[in-house]
Design a protein around this motif. Structure first.
Motif, PDB file in Angstrom:
ATOM      1  N   ASP A 126       0.831  -1.202   0.000  1.00  0.00           N
ATOM      2  CA  ASP A 126       0.000   0.000   0.000  1.00  0.00           C
ATOM      3  C   ASP A 126       0.866   1.253   0.000  1.00  0.00           C
ATOM      4  OD1 ASP A 126      -2.235  -1.610   0.005  1.00  0.00           O
ATOM      5  OD2 ASP A 126      -2.659  -1.361   2.161  1.00  0.00           O
ATOM      6  N   ARG A 127       1.950   1.233   0.786  1.00  0.00           N
ATOM      7  CA  ARG A 127       2.860   2.391   0.801  1.00  0.00           C
ATOM      8  C   ARG A 127       3.511   2.598  -0.565  1.00  0.00           C
ATOM      9  NH1 ARG A 127       6.343   1.081   5.832  1.00  0.00           N
ATOM     10  NH2 ARG A 127       4.585   0.501   7.100  1.00  0.00           N
ATOM     11  N   ALA A 128       3.934   1.479  -1.174  1.00  0.00           N
ATOM     12  CA  ALA A 128       4.574   1.582  -2.490  1.00  0.00           C
ATOM     13  C   ALA A 128       3.585   2.131  -3.519  1.00  0.00           C
ATOM     14  CB  ALA A 128       5.094   0.210  -2.916  1.00  0.00           C
ATOM     15  N   LEU A 129       2.334   1.635  -3.467  1.00  0.00           N
ATOM     16  CA  LEU A 129       1.328   2.152  -4.399  1.00  0.00           C
ATOM     17  C   LEU A 129       1.044   3.629  -4.151  1.00  0.00           C
ATOM     18  CD1 LEU A 129      -1.234  -0.795  -4.641  1.00  0.00           C
ATOM     19  CD2 LEU A 129       0.281   0.067  -6.432  1.00  0.00           C
ATOM     20  N   ALA A 130       0.960   3.994  -2.870  1.00  0.00           N
ATOM     21  CA  ALA A 130       0.716   5.404  -2.549  1.00  0.00           C
ATOM     22  C   ALA A 130       1.871   6.265  -3.027  1.00  0.00           C
ATOM     23  CB  ALA A 130       0.501   5.571  -1.037  1.00  0.00           C
ATOM     24  N   ASP A 131       3.088   5.750  -2.825  1.00  0.00           N
ATOM     25  CA  ASP A 131       4.263   6.487  -3.279  1.00  0.00           C
ATOM     26  C   ASP A 131       4.282   6.594  -4.793  1.00  0.00           C
ATOM     27  OD1 ASP A 131       6.633   7.882  -2.753  1.00  0.00           O
ATOM     28  OD2 ASP A 131       7.848   6.077  -3.132  1.00  0.00           O
ATOM     29  N   LEU A 132       3.920   5.502  -5.445  1.00  0.00           N
ATOM     30  CA  LEU A 132       3.866   5.512  -6.905  1.00  0.00           C
ATOM     31  C   LEU A 132       2.813   6.495  -7.409  1.00  0.00           C
ATOM     32  CD1 LEU A 132       5.035   4.202  -9.462  1.00  0.00           C
ATOM     33  CD2 LEU A 132       3.246   2.475  -9.284  1.00  0.00           C
ATOM     34  N   LYS A 133       1.641   6.501  -6.743  1.00  0.00           N
ATOM     35  CA  LYS A 133       0.588   7.443  -7.133  1.00  0.00           C
ATOM     36  C   LYS A 133       1.038   8.879  -6.912  1.00  0.00           C
ATOM     37  CE  LYS A 133      -3.387   4.444  -6.239  1.00  0.00           C
ATOM     38  NZ  LYS A 133      -4.556   4.216  -5.372  1.00  0.00           N
ATOM     39  N   LYS A 134       1.745   9.068  -5.786  1.00  0.00           N
ATOM     40  CA  LYS A 134       2.229  10.419  -5.487  1.00  0.00           C
ATOM     41  C   LYS A 134       3.235  10.861  -6.549  1.00  0.00           C
ATOM     42  CE  LYS A 134       4.526  12.967  -1.807  1.00  0.00           C
ATOM     43  NZ  LYS A 134       5.177  12.873  -0.499  1.00  0.00           N
ATOM     44  N   GLN A 135       4.145   9.967  -6.919  1.00  0.00           N
ATOM     45  CA  GLN A 135       5.135  10.308  -7.933  1.00  0.00           C
ATOM     46  C   GLN A 135       4.464  10.532  -9.293  1.00  0.00           C
ATOM     47  OE1 GLN A 135       8.211   7.380  -7.989  1.00  0.00           O
ATOM     48  NE2 GLN A 135       9.112   8.066  -6.045  1.00  0.00           N
ATOM     49  N   ALA A 136       3.455   9.693  -9.594  1.00  0.00           N
ATOM     50  CA  ALA A 136       2.737   9.878 -10.861  1.00  0.00           C
ATOM     51  C   ALA A 136       2.025  11.215 -10.870  1.00  0.00           C
ATOM     52  CB  ALA A 136       1.752   8.740 -11.075  1.00  0.00           C
ATOM     53  N   LEU A 158       2.856  13.900  -9.099  1.00  0.00           N
ATOM     54  CA  LEU A 158       3.880  14.942  -9.203  1.00  0.00           C
ATOM     55  C   LEU A 158       4.408  15.041 -10.626  1.00  0.00           C
ATOM     56  CD1 LEU A 158       5.911  14.461  -5.890  1.00  0.00           C
ATOM     57  CD2 LEU A 158       4.395  16.355  -6.486  1.00  0.00           C
ATOM     58  N   LEU A 159       4.598  13.885 -11.242  1.00  0.00           N
ATOM     59  CA  LEU A 159       5.061  13.869 -12.624  1.00  0.00           C
ATOM     60  C   LEU A 159       4.039  14.519 -13.542  1.00  0.00           C
ATOM     61  CD1 LEU A 159       7.276  12.892 -14.554  1.00  0.00           C
ATOM     62  CD2 LEU A 159       6.026  10.743 -14.737  1.00  0.00           C
ATOM     63  N   SER A 160       2.778  14.193 -13.288  1.00  0.00           N
ATOM     64  CA  SER A 160       1.721  14.798 -14.108  1.00  0.00           C
ATOM     65  C   SER A 160       1.692  16.309 -13.911  1.00  0.00           C
ATOM     66  CB  SER A 160       0.353  14.221 -13.733  1.00  0.00           C
ATOM     67  OG  SER A 160       0.320  12.847 -14.016  1.00  0.00           O
ATOM     68  N   VAL A 161       1.833  16.727 -12.679  1.00  0.00           N
ATOM     69  CA  VAL A 161       1.836  18.167 -12.406  1.00  0.00           C
ATOM     70  C   VAL A 161       3.043  18.811 -13.077  1.00  0.00           C
ATOM     71  CG1 VAL A 161       2.104  19.881 -10.569  1.00  0.00           C
ATOM     72  CG2 VAL A 161       0.507  17.988 -10.283  1.00  0.00           C
ATOM     73  N   ASP A 162       4.197  18.160 -12.994  1.00  0.00           N
ATOM     74  CA  ASP A 162       5.395  18.720 -13.627  1.00  0.00           C
ATOM     75  C   ASP A 162       5.215  18.818 -15.143  1.00  0.00           C
ATOM     76  OD1 ASP A 162       6.710  19.031 -11.237  1.00  0.00           O
ATOM     77  OD2 ASP A 162       7.882  17.162 -11.417  1.00  0.00           O
ATOM     78  N   GLN A 199       9.650  13.549 -24.138  1.00  0.00           N
ATOM     79  CA  GLN A 199      10.945  14.015 -23.673  1.00  0.00           C
ATOM     80  C   GLN A 199      10.967  14.101 -22.148  1.00  0.00           C
ATOM     81  OE1 GLN A 199      11.878  17.952 -25.000  1.00  0.00           O
ATOM     82  NE2 GLN A 199      13.972  17.880 -24.229  1.00  0.00           N
ATOM     83  N   LEU A 200       9.900  14.600 -21.548  1.00  0.00           N
ATOM     84  CA  LEU A 200       9.834  14.692 -20.082  1.00  0.00           C
ATOM     85  C   LEU A 200       9.790  13.309 -19.448  1.00  0.00           C
ATOM     86  CD1 LEU A 200       7.402  17.728 -19.643  1.00  0.00           C
ATOM     87  CD2 LEU A 200       9.838  17.641 -19.124  1.00  0.00           C
ATOM     88  N   LEU A 201       9.093  12.415 -20.088  1.00  0.00           N
ATOM     89  CA  LEU A 201       9.040  11.044 -19.548  1.00  0.00           C
ATOM     90  C   LEU A 201      10.404  10.396 -19.621  1.00  0.00           C
ATOM     91  CD1 LEU A 201       5.635   9.646 -20.876  1.00  0.00           C
ATOM     92  CD2 LEU A 201       6.255  10.146 -18.532  1.00  0.00           C
ATOM     93  N   ASP A 202      11.151  10.630 -20.662  1.00  0.00           N
ATOM     94  CA  ASP A 202      12.470  10.065 -20.773  1.00  0.00           C
ATOM     95  C   ASP A 202      13.410  10.671 -19.738  1.00  0.00           C
ATOM     96  OD1 ASP A 202      11.729   8.445 -22.831  1.00  0.00           O
ATOM     97  OD2 ASP A 202      12.425   9.794 -24.421  1.00  0.00           O
ATOM     98  N   ASN A 203      13.223  11.927 -19.415  1.00  0.00           N
ATOM     99  CA  ASN A 203      14.105  12.614 -18.456  1.00  0.00           C
ATOM    100  C   ASN A 203      13.797  12.185 -16.991  1.00  0.00           C
ATOM    101  OD1 ASN A 203      15.438  14.002 -20.440  1.00  0.00           O
ATOM    102  ND2 ASN A 203      14.164  15.821 -20.280  1.00  0.00           N
ATOM    103  N   VAL A 204      12.596  11.755 -16.746  1.00  0.00           N
ATOM    104  CA  VAL A 204      12.205  11.408 -15.385  1.00  0.00           C
ATOM    105  C   VAL A 204      12.761  10.009 -15.040  1.00  0.00           C
ATOM    106  CG1 VAL A 204      10.254  10.927 -13.855  1.00  0.00           C
ATOM    107  CG2 VAL A 204      10.137  12.802 -15.459  1.00  0.00           C
ATOM    108  N   LYS A 205      13.402   9.907 -13.919  1.00  0.00           N
ATOM    109  CA  LYS A 205      13.904   8.626 -13.461  1.00  0.00           C
ATOM    110  C   LYS A 205      12.967   8.118 -12.361  1.00  0.00           C
ATOM    111  CE  LYS A 205      18.733   9.645 -14.287  1.00  0.00           C
ATOM    112  NZ  LYS A 205      20.031   9.841 -13.715  1.00  0.00           N
ATOM    113  N   LEU A 206      12.423   6.939 -12.562  1.00  0.00           N
ATOM    114  CA  LEU A 206      11.526   6.358 -11.563  1.00  0.00           C
ATOM    115  C   LEU A 206      12.356   5.688 -10.468  1.00  0.00           C
ATOM    116  CD1 LEU A 206       8.808   4.756 -13.841  1.00  0.00           C
ATOM    117  CD2 LEU A 206       8.638   6.848 -12.515  1.00  0.00           C
ATOM    118  N   ASN A 207      11.868   5.813  -9.281  1.00  0.00           N
ATOM    119  CA  ASN A 207      12.561   5.210  -8.136  1.00  0.00           C
ATOM    120  C   ASN A 207      12.178   3.768  -8.007  1.00  0.00           C
ATOM    121  OD1 ASN A 207      13.799   7.576  -7.626  1.00  0.00           O
ATOM    122  ND2 ASN A 207      12.366   8.248  -6.059  1.00  0.00           N
TER     123      ASN A 207
END
Length: 164
Positions: free
Chosen positions: A118-128, A130-134, A156-164
């Protein structure tokens, strides 16, 4: 022939000597001999009675010893049976406790795994998010006229973003 047929005088003196000897022996020797024989007979009788009593005691003690030994064997078997039953009970209890502990650990591990997921999914959603906002922010910063330009920028932005 005198020896074969004795004279009357010789017979008289022989009877008198023999009677005197019998009298002396009867008066002094026979009572002592008879009392000694009586004492000896009493001693032998008492010894036989004592020996019979000792033999009876021996057989009684032997019987009692056998009974005690048999009772001890029975008690030994009972103690061993109790020990075996106690061992089996303890092993069964230990197995049940181990199974319960294993089950509890498994449930705890499942809960922890679910929490981490659940934490990983929440973190993934949060990063997604944030990525969407960026991405939206970059798109808004640039005023793009063309949809191809928007797609190229998003890629280009997707390629520049590094997923954790």
């Amino acid at each position: 022939m005198e020896l074969l047929i004795p004279e009357v005088g010789l017979i008289f003196w022989m009877l008198l000597s023999f009677s005197f000897l019998l009298f002396i022996l009867g008066k002094y020797a026979w009572p002592i001999i008879l009392s000694s024989l009586k004492k000896r007979e009493d001693y032998i009788r008492e010894s036989l009675i004592t020996a019979h009593k000792a033999q009876d005691d021996y057989y009684r003690l032997q019987k009692d010893g056998s009974e005690i030994l048999n009772k001890a064997r029975v008690q030994q078997e009972e103690i061993l049976m109790e020990a075996r039953n106690l061992k089996e009970t303890m092993l069964a209890d230990a197995r049940i406790i181990a199974q319960e502990e294993t089950k509890r650990q498994m449930e705890l591990a499942k809960v922890q795994i679910q929490l981490e997921r659940d934490r990983a999914l929440a973190d993934l959603k949060k990063q997604a998010a944030l990525l969407s906002v960026d991405i939206a922010e970059e798109i808004l910063k640039r005023e793009l006229v063309d949809s191809k330009e928007q797609d190229r920028l998003i890629q280009q932005l997707l390629d520049n973003v590094k997923l954790n």
